[in-house]
Design a protein around this motif. Structure first.
Motif, PDB file in Angstrom:
ATOM      1  N   ASN A  44       8.244  -5.228  -9.441  1.00 15.61           N
ATOM      2  CA  ASN A  44       8.468  -6.856  -8.996  1.00 15.61           C
ATOM      3  C   ASN A  44       7.189  -7.604  -9.290  1.00 15.61           C
ATOM      4  OD1 ASN A  44      11.159  -6.473  -8.376  1.00 15.61           O
ATOM      5  ND2 ASN A  44      10.382  -5.766  -6.296  1.00 15.61           N
ATOM      6  N   ASN A  45       6.026  -6.732  -9.902  1.00 15.72           N
ATOM      7  CA  ASN A  45       4.878  -7.544 -10.432  1.00 15.72           C
ATOM      8  C   ASN A  45       4.344  -8.490  -9.035  1.00 15.72           C
ATOM      9  OD1 ASN A  45       3.234  -7.569 -12.405  1.00 15.72           O
ATOM     10  ND2 ASN A  45       4.481  -9.153 -13.616  1.00 15.72           N
ATOM     11  N   GLU A  46       4.379  -7.619  -7.790  1.00 13.04           N
ATOM     12  CA  GLU A  46       4.100  -8.228  -6.404  1.00 13.04           C
ATOM     13  C   GLU A  46       2.665  -8.132  -6.237  1.00 13.04           C
ATOM     14  OE1 GLU A  46       7.606  -7.721  -3.504  1.00 13.04           O
ATOM     15  OE2 GLU A  46       7.268  -5.841  -4.522  1.00 13.04           O
ATOM     16  N   ASN A  47       1.848  -7.560  -6.824  1.00 12.37           N
ATOM     17  CA  ASN A  47       0.399  -7.217  -6.317  1.00 12.37           C
ATOM     18  C   ASN A  47      -0.359  -8.492  -7.168  1.00 12.37           C
ATOM     19  OD1 ASN A  47      -2.511  -6.818  -6.063  1.00 12.37           O
ATOM     20  ND2 ASN A  47      -1.756  -4.621  -5.621  1.00 12.37           N
ATOM     21  N   LEU A  73       8.695 -14.461  -5.435  1.00  7.49           N
ATOM     22  CA  LEU A  73       8.930 -13.736  -6.514  1.00  7.49           C
ATOM     23  C   LEU A  73       9.466 -14.632  -7.647  1.00  7.49           C
ATOM     24  CD1 LEU A  73      10.039 -10.190  -7.621  1.00  7.49           C
ATOM     25  CD2 LEU A  73      11.389 -11.860  -8.468  1.00  7.49           C
ATOM     26  N   TYR A  74      10.719 -15.355  -7.260  1.00  9.25           N
ATOM     27  CA  TYR A  74      11.471 -16.366  -8.232  1.00  9.25           C
ATOM     28  C   TYR A  74      10.324 -17.745  -8.395  1.00  9.25           C
ATOM     29  CZ  TYR A  74      14.998 -18.956 -10.144  1.00  9.25           C
ATOM     30  OH  TYR A  74      15.841 -19.871 -11.130  1.00  9.25           O
ATOM     31  N   LYS A  75      10.267 -18.264  -7.332  1.00  8.10           N
ATOM     32  CA  LYS A  75       9.422 -19.458  -7.244  1.00  8.10           C
ATOM     33  C   LYS A  75       8.275 -19.632  -8.279  1.00  8.10           C
ATOM     34  CE  LYS A  75      10.964 -21.187  -2.933  1.00  8.10           C
ATOM     35  NZ  LYS A  75      10.463 -21.618  -1.653  1.00  8.10           N
ATOM     36  N   GLU A  82       0.887  -1.222   0.006  1.00  9.25           N
ATOM     37  CA  GLU A  82       0.113  -0.049  -0.026  1.00  9.25           C
ATOM     38  C   GLU A  82       0.860   1.334  -0.021  1.00  9.25           C
ATOM     39  OE1 GLU A  82      -2.574  -0.468   3.504  1.00  9.25           O
ATOM     40  OE2 GLU A  82      -3.864  -2.039   2.637  1.00  9.25           O
ATOM     41  N   GLY A  83       2.064   1.140   0.857  1.00 10.18           N
ATOM     42  CA  GLY A  83       2.804   2.481   0.867  1.00 10.18           C
ATOM     43  C   GLY A  83       3.996   2.626  -0.304  1.00 10.18           C
ATOM     44  N   PRO A  86       6.537  -2.532  -5.811  1.00 12.50           N
ATOM     45  CA  PRO A  86       5.489  -3.750  -6.001  1.00 12.50           C
ATOM     46  C   PRO A  86       5.245  -3.584  -7.390  1.00 12.50           C
ATOM     47  CG  PRO A  86       4.951  -2.341  -4.128  1.00 12.50           C
ATOM     48  CD  PRO A  86       6.278  -1.514  -4.674  1.00 12.50           C
ATOM     49  N   LYS A  87       4.856  -2.460  -8.041  1.00 18.21           N
ATOM     50  CA  LYS A  87       4.586  -2.651  -9.533  1.00 18.21           C
ATOM     51  C   LYS A  87       5.960  -3.162 -10.372  1.00 18.21           C
ATOM     52  CE  LYS A  87       2.094   0.329 -11.583  1.00 18.21           C
ATOM     53  NZ  LYS A  87       1.761   1.692 -12.145  1.00 18.21           N
TER      54      LYS A  87
END
Length: 122
Positions: free
Chosen positions: A15-18, A74-76, A6-7, A12-13
């Motif tokens: 690393n495609n984390e969302n 992220l990798y797995k 959120e912060g 996050p964008k």
């Protein structure tokens, strides 16, 4: 993790984390790189932990252990195509002595220049 997602607007964008907003095109383009050279500087005091330069990071809820890239979610789950690239032999993980981005000319010639040259000129 929630506060981070959120912060922080950039990482996050990147690393495609969302999981609800994963960008398949970004992953596809990243995975299509011919080579990815990742360099960690042993005395880096800008990146915390310095292993993030190699996509390593802390496991959730801990700051005592640092996971290598291959052990991160992220990798797995291959969020950005890093696993795809690595399994194709296209990722170069390099450790160098020195501080953040302080790379010598000889190390540039050794680790970076070969990937910038046209293959036909080698």
């Amino acid at each position: 993790m929630k506060a981070y997602l959120e912060g922080c607007k950039f990482l996050p964008k990147l690393n495609n984390e969302n999981s609800s907003k994963r960008n398949a095109t970004y992953k596809e383009r990243f995975a299509s790189l011919q080579n990815l050279v990742l360099i960690m500087f042993e005395q880096d005091n800008v990146l915390v932990p310095r292993e993030t330069s190699l996509f390593g990071y802390y496991p959730d809820g801990s700051f005592n252990v640092i996971l290598p890239a291959e052990e991160t979610t992220l990798y797995k789950e291959d969020w950005i195509g890093l696993k795809t690239l690595n399994e194709a032999g296209k990722v170069k993980f390099i450790n160098l002595s020195g501080h953040h981005l302080q790379i010598s000319i000889s190390d540039m010639k050794k680790y970076i220049l070969p990937y910038l040259e046209d293959e036909s000129s080698r």
